[in-house]
Design a protein around this motif. Structure first.
Motif, PDB file in Angstrom:
ATOM      1  N   LEU A 131       0.821  -1.208   0.000  1.00 16.66           N
ATOM      2  CA  LEU A 131       0.000   0.000   0.000  1.00 16.66           C
ATOM      3  C   LEU A 131       0.857   1.261   0.000  1.00 16.66           C
ATOM      4  O   LEU A 131       1.908   1.313   0.632  1.00 16.66           O
ATOM      5  CB  LEU A 131      -0.914   0.027   1.230  1.00 16.66           C
ATOM      6  N   ALA A 132       0.386   2.279  -0.709  1.00 16.87           N
ATOM      7  CA  ALA A 132       1.039   3.584  -0.676  1.00 16.87           C
ATOM      8  C   ALA A 132       0.753   4.252   0.665  1.00 16.87           C
ATOM      9  O   ALA A 132      -0.243   3.953   1.334  1.00 16.87           O
ATOM     10  CB  ALA A 132       0.521   4.461  -1.818  1.00 16.87           C
ATOM     11  N   SER A 133       1.610   5.169   1.068  1.00 17.83           N
ATOM     12  CA  SER A 133       1.435   5.844   2.367  1.00 17.83           C
ATOM     13  C   SER A 133       0.145   6.659   2.397  1.00 17.83           C
ATOM     14  O   SER A 133      -0.462   6.831   3.451  1.00 17.83           O
ATOM     15  CB  SER A 133       2.643   6.751   2.651  1.00 17.83           C
ATOM     16  N   GLY A 134      -0.276   7.164   1.251  1.00 25.01           N
ATOM     17  CA  GLY A 134      -1.511   7.964   1.204  1.00 25.01           C
ATOM     18  C   GLY A 134      -2.719   7.164   0.783  1.00 25.01           C
ATOM     19  O   GLY A 134      -3.660   7.724   0.195  1.00 25.01           O
ATOM     20  N   TRP A 135      -2.748   5.877   1.117  1.00 24.98           N
ATOM     21  CA  TRP A 135      -3.832   5.001   0.659  1.00 24.98           C
ATOM     22  C   TRP A 135      -5.228   5.443   1.093  1.00 24.98           C
ATOM     23  O   TRP A 135      -6.205   5.126   0.385  1.00 24.98           O
ATOM     24  CB  TRP A 135      -3.562   3.561   1.101  1.00 24.98           C
ATOM     25  N   PRO A 136      -5.429   6.152   2.229  1.00 29.59           N
ATOM     26  CA  PRO A 136      -6.804   6.581   2.561  1.00 29.59           C
ATOM     27  C   PRO A 136      -7.448   7.462   1.489  1.00 29.59           C
ATOM     28  O   PRO A 136      -8.676   7.586   1.438  1.00 29.59           O
ATOM     29  CB  PRO A 136      -6.617   7.346   3.876  1.00 29.59           C
ATOM     30  N   LEU A 137      -6.624   8.069   0.622  1.00 28.72           N
ATOM     31  CA  LEU A 137      -7.182   8.886  -0.462  1.00 28.72           C
ATOM     32  C   LEU A 137      -7.969   8.054  -1.461  1.00 28.72           C
ATOM     33  O   LEU A 137      -8.668   8.614  -2.318  1.00 28.72           O
ATOM     34  CB  LEU A 137      -6.062   9.630  -1.196  1.00 28.72           C
ATOM     35  N   VAL A 138      -7.871   6.730  -1.355  1.00 27.04           N
ATOM     36  CA  VAL A 138      -8.643   5.884  -2.251  1.00 27.04           C
ATOM     37  C   VAL A 138     -10.138   5.947  -1.927  1.00 27.04           C
ATOM     38  O   VAL A 138     -10.981   5.662  -2.791  1.00 27.04           O
ATOM     39  CB  VAL A 138      -8.146   4.418  -2.182  1.00 27.04           C
ATOM     40  N   SER A 215      -1.555   1.720  -4.685  1.00 25.99           N
ATOM     41  CA  SER A 215      -0.324   0.966  -4.903  1.00 25.99           C
ATOM     42  C   SER A 215       0.922   1.808  -4.625  1.00 25.99           C
ATOM     43  O   SER A 215       1.069   2.911  -5.156  1.00 25.99           O
ATOM     44  CB  SER A 215      -0.280   0.448  -6.348  1.00 25.99           C
ATOM     45  N   GLU A 216       1.805   1.271  -3.828  1.00 25.11           N
ATOM     46  CA  GLU A 216       3.041   1.974  -3.475  1.00 25.11           C
ATOM     47  C   GLU A 216       3.930   2.197  -4.696  1.00 25.11           C
ATOM     48  O   GLU A 216       4.614   3.215  -4.817  1.00 25.11           O
ATOM     49  CB  GLU A 216       3.801   1.148  -2.435  1.00 25.11           C
ATOM     50  N   THR A 217       3.894   1.268  -5.641  1.00 26.75           N
ATOM     51  CA  THR A 217       4.783   1.346  -6.795  1.00 26.75           C
ATOM     52  C   THR A 217       4.199   2.133  -7.964  1.00 26.75           C
ATOM     53  O   THR A 217       4.867   2.344  -8.972  1.00 26.75           O
ATOM     54  CB  THR A 217       5.136  -0.074  -7.286  1.00 26.75           C
ATOM     55  N   HIS A 218       2.931   2.564  -7.856  1.00 23.39           N
ATOM     56  CA  HIS A 218       2.304   3.326  -8.933  1.00 23.39           C
ATOM     57  C   HIS A 218       1.692   4.620  -8.388  1.00 23.39           C
ATOM     58  O   HIS A 218       0.684   5.099  -8.899  1.00 23.39           O
ATOM     59  CB  HIS A 218       1.215   2.492  -9.614  1.00 23.39           C
ATOM     60  N   HIS A 219       2.300   5.163  -7.359  1.00 27.18           N
ATOM     61  CA  HIS A 219       1.737   6.347  -6.710  1.00 27.18           C
ATOM     62  C   HIS A 219       1.680   7.512  -7.693  1.00 27.18           C
ATOM     63  O   HIS A 219       2.673   7.895  -8.303  1.00 27.18           O
ATOM     64  CB  HIS A 219       2.586   6.733  -5.497  1.00 27.18           C
ATOM     65  N   GLY A 220       0.487   8.090  -7.854  1.00 22.90           N
ATOM     66  CA  GLY A 220       0.291   9.175  -8.808  1.00 22.90           C
ATOM     67  C   GLY A 220       0.455  10.542  -8.174  1.00 22.90           C
ATOM     68  O   GLY A 220       0.534  10.688  -6.952  1.00 22.90           O
TER      69      GLY A 220
END
Length: 253
Positions: A131-138, A215-220
């Motif tokens: 998970l990306a660090s800013g995952w709550p933005l999902v 996704s941690e590896t596809h953070h936009g």
């Protein structure tokens, strides 16, 4: 008890009464995750690139949530109109806004529950989603995606008069859209004309929004996030307008 509360309770009871539908609503996206996870286990999108699961999990998630939102609303609207339940509601003090708002609450609840279960499974060691660090933005992206595909479901449910017609129309929309929008295959590896075509599809913006926040590896970037949200809002407004034009209280006119 308000009309909205009564309708929401009725919608909830109807949603959980059919155990088979409930099972497949949650199990269907997980089945795709398991299949793709096993097929591409340990593989990367490109040489020395990120693991495939970090791309496919967000894509399958957005497709599964959108699919459930559209099918659920389309079937409900078709059945209610065919059985003259909408006509009965029309003759009560309940407004169309209350009817739609109650169904919307159920759709959002189901979609978020789907996402929570799906992400929980994707995080297991056998799959390894990071998970990306800013995952709550999902979360806003999920709500906007559910809104968009619920509005599309209202269009389908207004046009179709039988369960077979709902399934046929919905599948003809969602299956090609899944492949063209990059739910099952990285959009970066598609021909340029396919990538350009996908910009005219709501699932592309849903996929990009979920992928860029989850996704941690596809953070936009913030601009990518804003574009995904704006695209979903635009399609939701368009589908809502079409649904308003095609809505019928009864098959008898």
């Amino acid at each position: 008890m308000s009309a909205y509360t009564a309708l929401t309770r009725a919608n909830y009871r109807a949603a959980v009464r059919d155990k088979t539908t409930v099972f497949f609503t949650f199990a269907f996206p997980l089945l795709f995750l398991i299949v793709f996870g096993l097929i591409f286990q340990g593989q990367t999108v490109k040489d020395d690139g990120p693991p495939y699961i970090n791309y496919i999990a967000p894509g399958v998630l957005s497709w599964g949530v959108g699919n459930a939102a559209m099918f659920g609303v389309a079937f409900t609207l078709m059945h209610w109109r065919r059985d003259d339940i909408l006509r009965l509601i029309w003759r009560t003090p309940a407004s169309l806004t209350s009817v739609l708002a109650s169904r919307y609450a159920i759709a959002v609840g189901v979609g978020l529950a789907q996402a929570a279960l799906f992400i929980g499974v994707a995080l297991l060691p056998g799959f390894g989603l990071r998970l990306a660090s800013g995952w709550p933005l999902v979360l806003p992206v999920l709500v906007l995606g559910i809104t968009t595909f619920m509005a599309l479901g209202l269009v389908v449910g207004s046009l179709a008069d039988t369960p077979e017609a709902v399934a046929a129309i919905a599948n003809c929309i969602m299956v090609p859209m899944a492949f063209l929008s990059g739910s099952f295959f990285p959009a970066d590896l598609m021909p340029p004309w396919v990538r350009d075509l996908s910009l005219a599809l709501p699932l592309r913006y849903f996929n990009d929004g979920v992928l860029g926040t989850l996704s941690e590896t596809h953070h936009g970037s913030a601009a990518d996030y804003a574009l995904s949200c704006a695209g979903l809002i635009g399609f939701a407004a368009l589908f809502a307008l079409v649904a308003a034009k095609t809505f019928r209280w009864s098959n008898r006119g």
